[in-house]
Design an enzyme around this catalytic site. Structure first.
Site, PDB file in Angstrom:
ATOM      1  N   HIS A   1       0.832  -1.210   0.000  1.00 34.72           N
ATOM      2  CA  HIS A   1       0.000   0.000   0.000  1.00 34.72           C
ATOM      3  C   HIS A   1       0.863   1.254   0.000  1.00 34.72           C
ATOM      4  O   HIS A   1       1.264   1.733   1.069  1.00 34.72           O
ATOM      5  CB  HIS A   1      -0.905  -0.012   1.226  1.00 34.72           C
ATOM      6  CG  HIS A   1      -1.795  -1.208   1.310  1.00 34.72           C
ATOM      7  ND1 HIS A   1      -1.338  -2.449   1.698  1.00 34.72           N
ATOM      8  CD2 HIS A   1      -3.118  -1.359   1.042  1.00 34.72           C
ATOM      9  CE1 HIS A   1      -2.335  -3.320   1.668  1.00 34.72           C
ATOM     10  NE2 HIS A   1      -3.428  -2.685   1.278  1.00 34.72           N
TER      11      HIS A   1
ATOM     12  N   GLU B   1     -18.059  -3.736  24.287  1.00 33.17           N
ATOM     13  CA  GLU B   1     -17.241  -4.958  24.425  1.00 33.17           C
ATOM     14  C   GLU B   1     -16.023  -4.949  23.507  1.00 33.17           C
ATOM     15  O   GLU B   1     -14.935  -5.375  23.894  1.00 33.17           O
ATOM     16  CB  GLU B   1     -18.081  -6.210  24.120  1.00 33.17           C
ATOM     17  CG  GLU B   1     -19.220  -6.476  25.087  1.00 33.17           C
ATOM     18  CD  GLU B   1     -20.493  -5.726  24.718  1.00 33.17           C
ATOM     19  OE1 GLU B   1     -20.504  -4.990  23.707  1.00 33.17           O
ATOM     20  OE2 GLU B   1     -21.492  -5.872  25.460  1.00 33.17           O
TER      21      GLU B   1
END
Ligand SMILES: Cc1ncc(C[n+]2csc(CCOP(=O)(O)OP(=O)(O)O)c2C)c(N)n1
Ligand SMILES: [Mg+2]
Length: 652
Positions: free
Chosen positions: A27, A399
């Protein structure tokens, strides 16, 4: 633009471009776009010493946009980290290269955390920032006073975990946390206008963050913003307007520069545009010298810090020490004196009560279920906005962020984070649990309400396939203790295994004690061991875990009445059992032709033990809403049903 700045940032750009081209994969766009921002950060603000990447008080730099890994490798190489050489960079993305596709955490390399799954680095950095604040409170601001910088892209900020983590960071007023937002408005599918119309300023300010918008290619604006955040009162996003693939005449500002090599012809054009006259991988000596100078500054800074640290070292070591063994031994001795039935979540609370009394390094928490997960003890102090004199975090109903934050807490220094939710919601934590395992971090997931035994809340809350899924994650110990003694032993193993995270799967319902004698051998460490046998010579092996061990015992006693003799094996941790010696496994599994497993969850992970001759009792469909004893009956998880079917098996 200042010539030196230009040279320094172009060195990052071309190392990234050349490495991606050589690997024919990677990338280039992000490192080209963010090179200016990180150059100013490393040159003028970041406190780091390449000669000691483990320096406790270094600023943490987290690359949440992990696909831009070449940006990080270039910086580490240029500033003089031993971990990354030019040869390593030429080996970008090749087998066993430190310059892996996405940054992979290795202690002492400058790579602070593993990133790539977008958004995780943001939660990690919130963990780093919380850890810094807690440690500062414990050992003083002369010793601990560092910043955490996280580089995040459009993708990281689209991810749900970014919302959770940033919301908590704003609430807690983490003034030591700075996000460098690569606001290039491009992701893989094209311009982000395809998918996002958030008002970033409003979004971040509503979390309680400061927001500074700058031109990410303007050295002065970058400097000014970074200067400002040194005295921030809240976390800050520096939103850097950048051009992805900066310098590429045909690909900059386009998603085509995101994740593929630019190509030889285009690279030639970039060299012209940016006036970079050097061969691939060549960084002229004068530019390399300037970069090394930047790295060198940290040696002196750390040396000065060390003078202070040495004076206080003994005290600090004492504060940061973990020693649970004595306490846990006396807990084990206490536990056999009581013969009450207890839920294992309660047994866990009793264990935590004992170890949080004196401990300094355990950082507890729960995602809004403290009272249900039994994670909070009477010795905890709660961490509050701007007040870090504590060791318990109310994560809120977040969470995923909780799990990513715990990774950051564990990576930072000596902290051992544990956090709770219902076992069913490990699904909401899973990407971060996987990273705890991959990074070999001691994070303890306290997962209660671990089966249909939770009862009336029904199938949405009853874990079925979760245990099996978690057991299949490499380097994760999944513990399912059967009583108080086993719970203490499992906690002991979770705390001792400094390179393996643990899930503690705990019941809501009471369980009668199985282990009634103190043993100085931690039996759970074998993963599976015998708890009962009805005769010396047996015809059947019964395997069970957690709440079903008592059911196995009941079944075993029932079968004995019909002259079918068995042994009952408690299996608190399949992962540990699977790593035992051949002979131990043979002793457990090789004694009888027939084996039967009982666990109120999917049966697939038991088949490897019972083989084709055996039977598995469990639940391979979704649960039911009813009082729990009725659900057990409904699924045939009763001594009556199991012994009947087992008799047929043996007779067949
Ligand atoms: C959780 C997750 N989902 C998807 C991906 C695949 N992926 C990698 S980069 C990317 C786009 C990221 O866009 P942005 O952060 O804007 O990066 P830029 O293109 O600007 O470099 C995607 C979808 C991933 N790495 N992680
Ligand atoms: Mg982008």
């Amino acid at each position: 633009m200042n010539k030196l700045h230009k040279d320094l940032s172009n060195a990052i750009r071309f190392l990234s471009i050349d490495a991606v081209q050589r690997a024919n994969s990677g990338h280039p766009g992000m490192p080209m776009g963010m090179a200016d921002v990180v150059t100013v950060l490393f040159k003028s603000f970041l406190k780091f010493n390449p000669k000691n990447p483990n320096w406790l008080n270094r600023d943490r730099f987290v690359l949440s946009a992990g696909h831009g890994s070449m940006l990080l490798y270039s910086l580490l190489y240029l500033t003089g980290y031993k971990s990354i050489s030019l040869k390593n960079i030429k080996n970008f993305r090749q087998l066993n290269s430190i310059c892996a596709g996405h940054p992979e955490y290795h202690p002492g390399t400058g790579i602070e955390t593993t990133t790539g799954p977008l958004g995780q680095g943001i939660a990690n950095s919130v963990g780093f920032a919380i850890a810094e604040e807690i440690l500062k409170k414990k050992i003083g601001k002369e010793i601990v006073n560092h910043m955490t910088y996280v580089l995040a892209g459009d993708g990281c900020l689209m991810e749900g975990i970014s919302h959770e983590a940033m919301s908590l960071a704003g609430h807690l007023k983490l003034k030591n946390l700075v996000m460098l937002f690569d606001n290039n408005s491009i992701s893989i599918d094209g311009p982000t206008s395809l998918t996002v119309s958030d008002n970033f300023k409003k979004r971040f300010e509503s979390y309680g963050w400061d927001y500074i918008l700058i031109n990410g290619h303007n050295e002065k604006e970058i400097f000014k913003a970074l200067k400002k955040v040194q005295n921030a009162k809240r976390p800050t996003v520096i939103s850097c307007k950048t051009k992805i693939g900066y310098g590429s005449p045909n690909k900059s500002g386009k998603s085509s520069s995101h994740g593929s090599p630019l190509g030889i012809d285009e690279i030639t054009l970039v060299r012209k545009v940016l006036n970079w006259k050097h061969k691939p991988f060549e960084v002229p000596i004068n530019i390399l010298k300037e970069w090394k100078k930047i790295g060198h500054k940290g040696i002196k800074i750390e040396a000065n810090w060390n003078k202070l640290y040495k004076k206080k070292r003994k005290k600090i070591d004492k504060i940061l020490k973990n020693n649970f063994s004595k306490t846990l031994t006396s807990e084990k001795k206490n536990s056999v004196k009581e013969i009450k039935a207890l839920a294992t979540r309660k047994s866990s609370e009793l264990t935590l009560n004992a170890i949080t009394k004196e401990n300094n390094t355990l950082i507890g928490g729960s995602a809004d279920l403290a009272g249900s997960n039994n994670t909070k003890t009477k010795y905890h102090n709660i961490i509050k906005p701007g007040d870090f004199n504590g060791d318990y975090i109310h994560y809120g109903v977040r969470e995923h962020a909780m799990s990513g934050i715990m990774n950051g807490l564990a990576l930072h220094s000596n902290f051992i984070p544990y956090g709770g939710t219902f076992l069913i919601f490990t699904d909401y934590c899973k990407p971060s649990i996987r990273l705890s395992a991959l990074m070999k971090q001691r994070v303890v997931y306290v997962m209660t309400h671990d089966s249909i035994g939770l009862g009336e809340d029904g199938p949405t809350h009853q874990p079925i396939e979760q245990l099996s899924g978690l057991r299949s994650i490499p380097n994760l110990n999944v513990f399912r203790p059967a009583d108080r003694m086993e719970t203490i032993e499992c906690w002991e193993l979770a705390l001792k295994n400094s390179r393996t995270p643990s899930v503690l799967s705990l019941t809501r319902q009471n369980l009668a004690p199985i282990r009634k004698k103190y043993s100085n051998v931690n039996k759970c460490s074998f993963g599976a061991y015998e708890v009962l046998r009805t005769r010396k010579k047996i015809n059947l092996t019964l395997l069970a875990s957690g709440s079903e061990v008592n059911l196995a015992i009941e079944t075993s006693l029932k079968l004995a009445k019909d002259k079918i003799y068995t042994k009952v094996i408690s299996v608190p941790c399949q992962d540990l059992f699977d790593s035992q010696s051949k002979s131990y496994k043979k002793k457990i599994l090789g004694e009888t032709k027939f084996k039967v497993s009982i666990e109120a969850a999917t049966t697939d992970c038991w088949k490897k033990y019972v083989g084709t001759e055996g039977l598995t009792f469990g639940i391979d469909t979704f649960g039911k809403s009813a009082p729990y004893k009725e659900i057990y009956k409904y699924f045939g998880l009763t001594a009556e049903n199991i012994s009947k079917k087992t008799k047929n098996l043996i007779k067949s």
